[in-house]
Design a protein around this motif. Structure first.
Motif, PDB file in Angstrom:
ATOM      1  N   VAL A 174     -97.735  42.787 -23.390  1.00 57.19           N
ATOM      2  CA  VAL A 174     -97.507  42.437 -21.996  1.00 57.19           C
ATOM      3  C   VAL A 174     -96.019  42.603 -21.736  1.00 57.19           C
ATOM      4  O   VAL A 174     -95.195  41.891 -22.318  1.00 57.19           O
ATOM      5  CB  VAL A 174     -97.934  40.977 -21.709  1.00 57.19           C
ATOM      6  N   ASP A 175     -95.654  43.576 -20.918  1.00 54.64           N
ATOM      7  CA  ASP A 175     -94.249  43.855 -20.617  1.00 54.64           C
ATOM      8  C   ASP A 175     -93.449  44.172 -21.869  1.00 54.64           C
ATOM      9  O   ASP A 175     -92.224  43.945 -21.912  1.00 54.64           O
ATOM     10  CB  ASP A 175     -93.604  42.673 -19.876  1.00 54.64           C
ATOM     11  N   GLY A 176     -94.108  44.675 -22.908  1.00 61.18           N
ATOM     12  CA  GLY A 176     -93.402  45.047 -24.124  1.00 61.18           C
ATOM     13  C   GLY A 176     -92.876  43.884 -24.935  1.00 61.18           C
ATOM     14  O   GLY A 176     -92.123  44.080 -25.888  1.00 61.18           O
ATOM     15  N   LYS A 177     -93.303  42.662 -24.597  1.00 61.03           N
ATOM     16  CA  LYS A 177     -92.754  41.485 -25.282  1.00 61.03           C
ATOM     17  C   LYS A 177     -93.824  40.658 -25.965  1.00 61.03           C
ATOM     18  O   LYS A 177     -93.710  40.342 -27.144  1.00 61.03           O
ATOM     19  CB  LYS A 177     -91.985  40.616 -24.277  1.00 61.03           C
ATOM     20  N   VAL A 178     -94.840  40.281 -25.224  1.00 59.99           N
ATOM     21  CA  VAL A 178     -95.884  39.398 -25.754  1.00 59.99           C
ATOM     22  C   VAL A 178     -97.103  40.226 -26.141  1.00 59.99           C
ATOM     23  O   VAL A 178     -97.538  41.096 -25.387  1.00 59.99           O
ATOM     24  CB  VAL A 178     -96.274  38.335 -24.705  1.00 59.99           C
ATOM     25  N   LEU A 179     -97.660  39.971 -27.328  1.00 59.59           N
ATOM     26  CA  LEU A 179     -98.830  40.712 -27.797  1.00 59.59           C
ATOM     27  C   LEU A 179    -100.109  40.185 -27.161  1.00 59.59           C
ATOM     28  O   LEU A 179    -100.249  38.983 -26.941  1.00 59.59           O
ATOM     29  CB  LEU A 179     -98.944  40.595 -29.315  1.00 59.59           C
ATOM     30  N   LYS A 180    -101.025  41.080 -26.873  1.00 61.62           N
ATOM     31  CA  LYS A 180    -102.366  40.683 -26.467  1.00 61.62           C
ATOM     32  C   LYS A 180    -103.230  40.596 -27.732  1.00 61.62           C
ATOM     33  O   LYS A 180    -103.232  41.516 -28.544  1.00 61.62           O
ATOM     34  CB  LYS A 180    -102.975  41.709 -25.519  1.00 61.62           C
ATOM     35  N   PRO A 181    -103.954  39.504 -27.916  1.00 65.09           N
ATOM     36  CA  PRO A 181    -104.808  39.423 -29.107  1.00 65.09           C
ATOM     37  C   PRO A 181    -105.926  40.449 -29.047  1.00 65.09           C
ATOM     38  O   PRO A 181    -106.370  40.834 -27.972  1.00 65.09           O
ATOM     39  CB  PRO A 181    -105.358  37.990 -29.049  1.00 65.09           C
ATOM     40  N   MET A 182    -106.349  40.901 -30.214  1.00 61.15           N
ATOM     41  CA  MET A 182    -107.538  41.748 -30.280  1.00 61.15           C
ATOM     42  C   MET A 182    -108.752  40.858 -30.006  1.00 61.15           C
ATOM     43  O   MET A 182    -108.698  39.643 -30.226  1.00 61.15           O
ATOM     44  CB  MET A 182    -107.643  42.385 -31.655  1.00 61.15           C
ATOM     45  N   GLN A 183    -109.853  41.435 -29.552  1.00 61.66           N
ATOM     46  CA  GLN A 183    -111.034  40.631 -29.219  1.00 61.66           C
ATOM     47  C   GLN A 183    -112.306  41.299 -29.710  1.00 61.66           C
ATOM     48  O   GLN A 183    -112.455  42.521 -29.610  1.00 61.66           O
ATOM     49  CB  GLN A 183    -111.136  40.407 -27.707  1.00 61.66           C
ATOM     50  N   ARG A 184    -113.200  40.479 -30.258  1.00 66.82           N
ATOM     51  CA  ARG A 184    -114.547  40.941 -30.589  1.00 66.82           C
ATOM     52  C   ARG A 184    -115.460  39.733 -30.739  1.00 66.82           C
ATOM     53  O   ARG A 184    -115.015  38.678 -31.198  1.00 66.82           O
ATOM     54  CB  ARG A 184    -114.541  41.760 -31.876  1.00 66.82           C
ATOM     55  N   TYR A 185    -116.681  39.886 -30.356  1.00 70.54           N
ATOM     56  CA  TYR A 185    -117.698  38.833 -30.452  1.00 70.54           C
ATOM     57  C   TYR A 185    -117.281  37.568 -29.696  1.00 70.54           C
ATOM     58  O   TYR A 185    -117.635  36.455 -30.082  1.00 70.54           O
ATOM     59  CB  TYR A 185    -117.972  38.480 -31.913  1.00 70.54           C
ATOM     60  N   GLY A 186    -116.506  37.723 -28.611  1.00 67.99           N
ATOM     61  CA  GLY A 186    -116.060  36.565 -27.851  1.00 67.99           C
ATOM     62  C   GLY A 186    -114.945  35.796 -28.513  1.00 67.99           C
ATOM     63  O   GLY A 186    -114.604  34.694 -28.082  1.00 67.99           O
ATOM     64  N   LEU A 187    -114.338  36.375 -29.559  1.00 73.30           N
ATOM     65  CA  LEU A 187    -113.303  35.703 -30.350  1.00 73.30           C
ATOM     66  C   LEU A 187    -111.989  36.467 -30.217  1.00 73.30           C
ATOM     67  O   LEU A 187    -111.955  37.690 -30.374  1.00 73.30           O
ATOM     68  CB  LEU A 187    -113.741  35.662 -31.815  1.00 73.30           C
ATOM     69  N   LYS A 188    -110.905  35.765 -29.924  1.00 73.29           N
ATOM     70  CA  LYS A 188    -109.575  36.381 -29.890  1.00 73.29           C
ATOM     71  C   LYS A 188    -108.968  36.301 -31.290  1.00 73.29           C
ATOM     72  O   LYS A 188    -109.087  35.267 -31.956  1.00 73.29           O
ATOM     73  CB  LYS A 188    -108.675  35.662 -28.886  1.00 73.29           C
ATOM     74  N   ALA A 189    -108.310  37.373 -31.717  1.00 79.88           N
ATOM     75  CA  ALA A 189    -107.817  37.417 -33.093  1.00 79.88           C
ATOM     76  C   ALA A 189    -106.448  38.068 -33.167  1.00 79.88           C
ATOM     77  O   ALA A 189    -106.142  39.001 -32.424  1.00 79.88           O
ATOM     78  CB  ALA A 189    -108.803  38.184 -33.976  1.00 79.88           C
ATOM     79  N   MET A 190    -105.632  37.572 -34.111  1.00 74.86           N
ATOM     80  CA  MET A 190    -104.344  38.194 -34.412  1.00 74.86           C
ATOM     81  C   MET A 190    -104.147  38.149 -35.918  1.00 74.86           C
ATOM     82  O   MET A 190    -104.433  37.148 -36.576  1.00 74.86           O
ATOM     83  CB  MET A 190    -103.202  37.473 -33.688  1.00 74.86           C
TER      84      MET A 190
END
Length: 396
Positions: free
Chosen positions: A193-209
């Motif tokens: 997000v704006d090159g600063k904050v990471l978006k978590p990956m998502q699968r099966y309704g679960l956010k992951a990093m």
């Protein structure tokens, strides 16, 4: 264009020391520099009493390195040197503005009425401790040793919580051996997000990093403690988790410095210990239990993994590693016993395939075991609301 250590060092030579004399490289304040996939990792040593004051120095160094052509990112930590030798973590810098919380829907292979989030006292009530904006509760899944199925338990527990209607994220805190990409069948790099904050990956309704999303699977992580903690800081606090009922932290195995530092500094609502039934594994599980107790983190309970084996052809049950050891240990210590997970080929195969059993076989007996464990974890979180607050995990 590949980036070299020498290029980073030359850039850091342009940054004056804390009092304007010399530069941070010639003053010997910069640690060894590690570069992976264009990202530079290093720490800067400063006096403990001035750590907060010198946070702008860290930010200046980080900006300078990020400006180098070919650099895709930088993780820079302040390391405080205390009198008499030894190292300690620097005090936490002021928190960044919280990212906007956002809502999201879930789709499950079976229906469950959404459960309300556990009404936990916010961990940020503790002086000097702060939680993650938007995250109601953080729980750790830990083990005293490796090889007991901790990560498989953590991901199925997280998915069990999702199945019970909760908004859940999972943080893979095992920097040296990240497993979430494989367990969730995820690949690629997170967006920002704006090159600063990471978006978590998502699968099966679960956010992951996970660090596994940021470096190649074969890349060896040869890092010292400060660099590990800096990486965990960013994966915890510089990720747009949004509104979560629970963030599950898959802890590294063992009870070393990284685990103890996390247990002392992150606002944990509680910890789940994973063990196998045999005596040797229980000895290591006790170490994990005692570590959390010494730093006043509530113990949500023990899971006995690889508890028994049922032969698929005859239905005969075999207690390969013994049976009931974790339950007896929980009773002896006055800790809740959360459940027994069998040694079952389907659990391993579904995990290796990136489709954990809770989502790939949602109506099967093994998925039911994990959902029951998740329900007991929720009960323990609700029992603990308004009670003693665990120390906060702050990866700073």
């Amino acid at each position: 264009m590949s980036v070299t250590k020498e290029t980073v060092i030359e850039k850091l030579r342009t940054i004056p020391g804390p009092d304007g004399g010399g530069d941070i490289v010639s003053l010997g304040l910069v640690s060894d520099i590690f570069i992976a996939d264009g990202k530079a990792f290093f720490s800067i040593t400063v006096p403990a009493a001035r750590a907060r004051e010198l946070e702008p120095l860290r930010e200046t160094a980080e900006r300078a390195v990020k400006a180098i052509p070919g650099v895709t990112g930088a993780m820079v930590a302040l390391t405080a040197e205390k009198k008499g030798g030894g190292m300690e973590r620097a005090p936490a810098p002021p928190p960044r503005p919280a990212p906007q919380a956002h809502s999201h829907g879930h789709s499950h292979g079976h229906s469950h009425a959404p459960r309300p989030a556990p009404e936990l006292a916010p961990a940020s009530r503790q002086p000097g401790k702060r939680g993650v904006p938007g995250v109601a509760a953080i729980i750790a899944v830990a083990s005293g040793k490796g090889g007991v199925g901790k990560s498989t338990t953590a991901v199925n527990l997280a998915l069990g919580l999702v199945a019970l209607g909760m908004k859940v994220g999972i943080l893979d805190a095992d920097i040296y051996g990240p497993s979430m990409p494989r367990l969730l069948g995820l690949s690629g790099r997170p967006e920002t997000v704006d090159g600063k904050v990471l978006k978590p990956m998502q699968r099966y309704g679960l956010k992951a990093m996970s660090m596994g999303f940021l470096v190649e699977e074969e890349t060896p992580m040869i890092w010292r403690g400060p660099m590990v903690m800096s990486a965990l800081t960013q994966m915890l606090r510089e990720v747009e988790w949004g509104a979560l009922d629970v963030l599950v932290v898959d802890m590294p195995p063992g009870t070393g410095d990284a685990q103890l530092t996390m247990a002392q500094q992150v606002p944990l609502a509680g910890a789940v210990i994973v063990s196998t039934p045999q005596d040797l594994a229980l000895i290591d599980a006790r170490k994990g239990l005692n570590m959390f107790r010494k730093v006043d983190v509530p113990l949500l309970g023990i899971v006995e993994n690889m508890s028994y084996f049922v032969a698929p052809d005859t239905g005969t049950r075999y207690d390969i590693f013994g049976h009931g050891g974790a339950r007896r240990e929980a009773e002896r210590l006055g800790v809740p016993f959360l459940g027994e997970v069998p040694l079952e080929m389907a659990i391993r195969e579904s995990s290796d395939a990136g489709a954990p059993v809770v989502v790939s076989q949602p109506d099967g007996p093994h998925a039911r075991v994990y959902r029951d464990i998740a329900a007991k974890v929720i009960e323990q979180l609700e029992v603990g609301k308004g009670g003693g607050e665990g120390p906060a995990i702050v990866f700073e």
